[in-house]
Design an enzyme around this catalytic site. Structure first.
Site, short mmCIF file in Angstrom:
data_model
loop_
_atom_site.label_atom_id
_atom_site.label_comp_id
_atom_site.label_asym_id
_atom_site.label_seq_id
_atom_site.Cartn_x
_atom_site.Cartn_y
_atom_site.Cartn_z
N TYR A 1 18.31 42.73 43.69
CA TYR A 1 19.75 42.81 43.44
C TYR A 1 20.61 42.17 44.66
CZ TYR A 1 24.46 44.87 42.94
OH TYR A 1 26.00 45.12 42.70
N ASP B 1 26.67 38.09 25.59
CA ASP B 1 25.59 38.10 26.36
C ASP B 1 25.56 36.87 27.44
OD1 ASP B 1 23.20 38.30 27.40
OD2 ASP B 1 22.03 38.62 26.09
N LYS C 1 23.16 38.62 44.47
CA LYS C 1 24.43 38.63 44.89
C LYS C 1 24.64 37.70 46.05
CE LYS C 1 25.96 41.68 41.81
NZ LYS C 1 27.08 41.43 41.16
N GLY D 1 32.04 42.20 31.20
CA GLY D 1 31.82 43.50 31.79
C GLY D 1 33.00 44.31 31.77
N GLY D 2 34.14 43.84 31.02
CA GLY D 2 35.57 44.56 31.06
C GLY D 2 35.42 45.79 30.32
N1 LIG Z 1 30.16 50.29 41.06
C1 LIG Z 1 30.07 49.79 42.48
O1 LIG Z 1 29.72 50.75 43.12
C2 LIG Z 1 29.69 48.42 42.62
C3 LIG Z 1 29.73 47.96 44.06
C4 LIG Z 1 29.47 46.65 44.34
C5 LIG Z 1 29.44 45.74 43.38
N2 LIG Z 1 29.22 46.11 41.91
C6 LIG Z 1 29.49 45.10 40.94
O2 LIG Z 1 30.37 45.41 40.12
C7 LIG Z 1 30.34 44.61 38.71
C8 LIG Z 1 30.37 45.61 37.70
O3 LIG Z 1 29.36 46.93 37.86
P1 LIG Z 1 29.61 48.50 37.38
O4 LIG Z 1 29.43 48.97 38.57
O5 LIG Z 1 31.08 48.24 36.86
O6 LIG Z 1 28.41 48.39 36.36
P2 LIG Z 1 28.59 49.02 35.10
O7 LIG Z 1 29.38 50.39 35.01
O8 LIG Z 1 27.09 49.40 34.68
O9 LIG Z 1 29.05 48.14 33.91
C9 LIG Z 1 28.66 46.47 33.82
C10 LIG Z 1 29.17 45.89 33.04
O10 LIG Z 1 28.66 44.78 32.70
C11 LIG Z 1 28.17 44.54 31.19
N3 LIG Z 1 26.98 43.83 30.93
C12 LIG Z 1 25.57 44.03 31.66
N4 LIG Z 1 24.72 43.18 31.16
C13 LIG Z 1 25.40 42.27 30.29
C14 LIG Z 1 25.34 41.06 29.81
N5 LIG Z 1 24.05 40.56 29.66
N6 LIG Z 1 26.18 40.33 29.06
C15 LIG Z 1 27.50 40.97 28.93
N7 LIG Z 1 28.00 41.96 29.67
C16 LIG Z 1 26.99 42.47 30.28
C17 LIG Z 1 28.17 46.01 30.66
O11 LIG Z 1 28.18 46.32 29.14
P3 LIG Z 1 27.13 45.97 28.18
O12 LIG Z 1 25.89 46.94 28.84
O13 LIG Z 1 27.57 46.72 27.08
O14 LIG Z 1 26.74 44.86 28.03
C18 LIG Z 1 29.30 46.85 31.32
O15 LIG Z 1 30.36 46.44 30.81
C19 LIG Z 1 28.67 44.29 38.94
O16 LIG Z 1 28.48 42.88 39.10
C20 LIG Z 1 28.09 44.86 40.10
O17 LIG Z 1 27.02 44.26 40.82
C21 LIG Z 1 29.53 47.40 41.54
#
Ligand SMILES: NC(=O)c1ccc[n+]([C@@H]2O[C@H](COP(=O)([O-])OP(=O)(O)OC[C@H]3O[C@@H](n4cnc5c(N)ncnc54)[C@H](OP(=O)(O)O)[C@@H]3O)[C@@H](O)[C@H]2O)c1
Length: 237
Positions: free
Chosen positions: A142, A51, A146, A4-5
């Site tokens: 969710y 994936d 986690k 998810g980078g």
């Molecule tokens: N942002 C927040 O407020 C927050 C708070 C607490 C925790 N988190 C955690 O931080 C992490 C990143 O979240 P984010 O907020 O940055 O979400 P985001 O913007 O939706 O990004 C998610 C990333 O994961 C990738 N991804 C999703 N499904 C995938 C799969 N099956 N295989 C490979 N890659 C996959 C996506 O790319 P593709 O869709 O192109 O595959 C994207 O790069 C998550 O684990 C989330 O639970 C976020």
């Protein structure tokens, strides 16, 4: 290697690692904002389509990371999804996507990376969430995935410590990008939540990413099996 980078928090982690002089493989299903990183650091960053729900895809990713840069030192299992819905209306398919991505994806990364990390004495960072330990109505799936990631982290830290592999989790609160964005975009919802944040604001993804840099670094050489919360002081209820 950061799953998810290509967007949100994972993108910020990849960027901070690059700023530290590391070489980074960004893995996701679609390239997202990857081009930005490639323009900033053409020699030290690569995209690998992955994936995380697929064992073959994740095994291929770890091999590719070693082929591309010669070794694997840091695995950040960050890819995650959220599907809202109270349990009565939560669709089984949405449940499967959350478990497959947030939990099985984390397991597959550790499982596939261990042989390479044993050689490098590397480290794993699993991305959790403050919601792992705080009741959030409408987010049972969710929260449950986690919470499972945090226990997976604690157990694997003990199992892999003998190889010199440290395993920790990063548990962000609400960040201004990625999944957290929705909260601040809606004034009515944000007014309701604002008082829960001791600092009166959500976090920047870079602030959480700096904590990932710390966990990956030698400064954290004795930090193992820890869940590092980065939430600005969160009083959930
Ligand atoms: N942002 C927040 O407020 C927050 C708070 C607490 C925790 N988190 C955690 O931080 C992490 C990143 O979240 P984010 O907020 O940055 O979400 P985001 O913007 O939706 O990004 C998610 C990333 O994961 C990738 N991804 C999703 N499904 C995938 C799969 N099956 N295989 C490979 N890659 C996959 C996506 O790319 P593709 O869709 O192109 O595959 C994207 O790069 C998550 O684990 C989330 O639970 C976020």
């Amino acid at each position: 290697m950061v799953t998810g980078g290509t967007r949100g928090l994972g993108f910020a982690i990849a960027r901070e690692f690059l700023n530290e002089g590391m070489s980074v493989v960004c893995a996701s299903r679609t390239p997202g904002d990857f081009k930005v990183l490639e323009e900033e650091c053409p020699d030290r960053v690569r995209y690998w389509q992955t994936d995380v729900t697929s064992p073959e895809s994740v095994a291929g990713l770890m091999r590719a990371a070693v082929d591309l840069f010669g070794r694997l030192d840091v695995v950040v299992a960050n890819a995650g999804v959220n599907r809202d819905g109270k349990v009565e209306r939560l669709d089984p398919a949405d449940w499967d996507v959350m478990v497959g991505t947030n939990l099985t994806g984390v397991y597959l990364c550790t499982h596939a990376a261990v042989p390479y990390l044993r050689e490098s004495g590397g480290t794993i960072i699993n991305v959790s969430s403050s919601m792992a330990t705080r009741i959030t109505v409408g987010a049972a799936g969710y929260c449950a995935t986690k919470a499972a990631v945090e226990m997976f982290t604690r157990v694997t830290a003990i199992e892999l410590g003998r190889y010199g592999i440290r395993v920790n989790a990063l548990a962000p609160g609400i960040l201004a990008e990625g999944m957290g964005k929705e909260l601040i975009q809606n004034d009515r919802i944000w007014e309701k939540y604002r008082k829960r944040f001791a600092l009166g604001r959500v976090g920047d993804v870079a602030e959480a990413a700096r904590a990932a840099v710390f966990l990956a670094s030698d400064d954290a050489s004795y930090v193992n099996g820890d869940i590092l919360e980065v939430n600005g002081g969160l009083q959930w209820a």
